[in-house]
Design a protein around this motif. Sequence first.
Motif, PDB file in Angstrom:
ATOM      1  N   GLY A 166       0.800  -1.218   0.000  1.00 27.86           N
ATOM      2  CA  GLY A 166       0.000   0.000   0.000  1.00 27.86           C
ATOM      3  C   GLY A 166       0.834   1.269   0.000  1.00 27.86           C
ATOM      4  O   GLY A 166       0.401   2.297   0.514  1.00 27.86           O
ATOM      5  N   LEU A 167       2.002   1.240  -0.601  1.00 26.52           N
ATOM      6  CA  LEU A 167       2.863   2.425  -0.602  1.00 26.52           C
ATOM      7  C   LEU A 167       2.447   3.460  -1.644  1.00 26.52           C
ATOM      8  O   LEU A 167       3.027   4.533  -1.705  1.00 26.52           O
ATOM      9  CB  LEU A 167       4.322   2.022  -0.819  1.00 26.52           C
ATOM     10  N   ASP A 220       2.851   6.709  -6.491  1.00 24.95           N
ATOM     11  CA  ASP A 220       4.051   7.548  -6.565  1.00 24.95           C
ATOM     12  C   ASP A 220       5.289   6.793  -6.082  1.00 24.95           C
ATOM     13  O   ASP A 220       6.353   6.852  -6.704  1.00 24.95           O
ATOM     14  CB  ASP A 220       3.869   8.830  -5.743  1.00 24.95           C
ATOM     15  N   MET A 221       5.126   6.067  -4.966  1.00 22.03           N
ATOM     16  CA  MET A 221       6.249   5.314  -4.426  1.00 22.03           C
ATOM     17  C   MET A 221       6.636   4.177  -5.373  1.00 22.03           C
ATOM     18  O   MET A 221       7.818   3.916  -5.600  1.00 22.03           O
ATOM     19  CB  MET A 221       5.897   4.753  -3.053  1.00 22.03           C
ATOM     20  N   ALA A 222       5.643   3.489  -5.950  1.00 19.13           N
ATOM     21  CA  ALA A 222       5.911   2.408  -6.890  1.00 19.13           C
ATOM     22  C   ALA A 222       6.638   2.941  -8.127  1.00 19.13           C
ATOM     23  O   ALA A 222       7.592   2.323  -8.615  1.00 19.13           O
ATOM     24  CB  ALA A 222       4.612   1.711  -7.291  1.00 19.13           C
ATOM     25  N   GLU A 223       6.219   4.104  -8.627  1.00 21.80           N
ATOM     26  CA  GLU A 223       6.874   4.710  -9.792  1.00 21.80           C
ATOM     27  C   GLU A 223       8.295   5.132  -9.452  1.00 21.80           C
ATOM     28  O   GLU A 223       9.213   4.952 -10.239  1.00 21.80           O
ATOM     29  CB  GLU A 223       6.066   5.902 -10.313  1.00 21.80           C
ATOM     30  N   SER A 224       8.510   5.680  -8.266  1.00 23.88           N
ATOM     31  CA  SER A 224       9.856   6.066  -7.837  1.00 23.88           C
ATOM     32  C   SER A 224      10.768   4.843  -7.765  1.00 23.88           C
ATOM     33  O   SER A 224      11.926   4.884  -8.169  1.00 23.88           O
ATOM     34  CB  SER A 224       9.815   6.737  -6.461  1.00 23.88           C
ATOM     35  N   LEU A 225      10.216   3.756  -7.257  1.00 24.45           N
ATOM     36  CA  LEU A 225      10.970   2.521  -7.180  1.00 24.45           C
ATOM     37  C   LEU A 225      11.320   1.996  -8.565  1.00 24.45           C
ATOM     38  O   LEU A 225      12.451   1.579  -8.839  1.00 24.45           O
ATOM     39  CB  LEU A 225      10.168   1.474  -6.390  1.00 24.45           C
TER      40      LEU A 225
END
Length: 178
Positions: free
Chosen positions: A160-161, A164-169
């Motif tokens: 559930g991050l 935005d966090m998934a794209e940054s990763l």
Amino acid sequence: MGRRSIIDRLDPEIRERIGDLKNAGHTLDEIMAHLKLMDLGVSRSALGRHTKRLNAMAADARRSAHMAEAIVKTYGDAPEELTQRLNIKLMHGIVTRMMISEEGDAITLDPKEAHMLSGTLRNLASASRADVLVAREAKKLRELKRRMTEAAVGAAEAQGLGEDMAESLRVAMTKVPA
């Protein structure tokens, strides 16, 4: 590689001097005059053939440099496997040109030259095999990196991050060299 020319049989220092004079812009007649002062029995036609061969070698070197420059401009720092493949192709071309005389006839090799050429060809074959292995390993690494990126992004989303966090990763993982 057949009979060596009269110029090829001269001392290396003299051949180097001929090259220096040619590079300095001296004409064949001026170089001939210099060789006559040294009391060398070199004909003008032999000198002409030699300088023609020097010109061809210089043109090959310029062509190779232009090719390398174009590749770097096109691909930036070329991947190792592409650079190696180019070097192998260039070497094949050089060996092929060496096997044909200026008159277009096949060249006869003495045993030592044949041994050296066979070693060169063996090294080219080995380099080609290594190139195939490097390309396979690079492909495996790229696939592993892709799968790791998918797994990391999937785990981030499962926790559930957020998008935005998934794209940054995902962006960070693309910067990891493969």
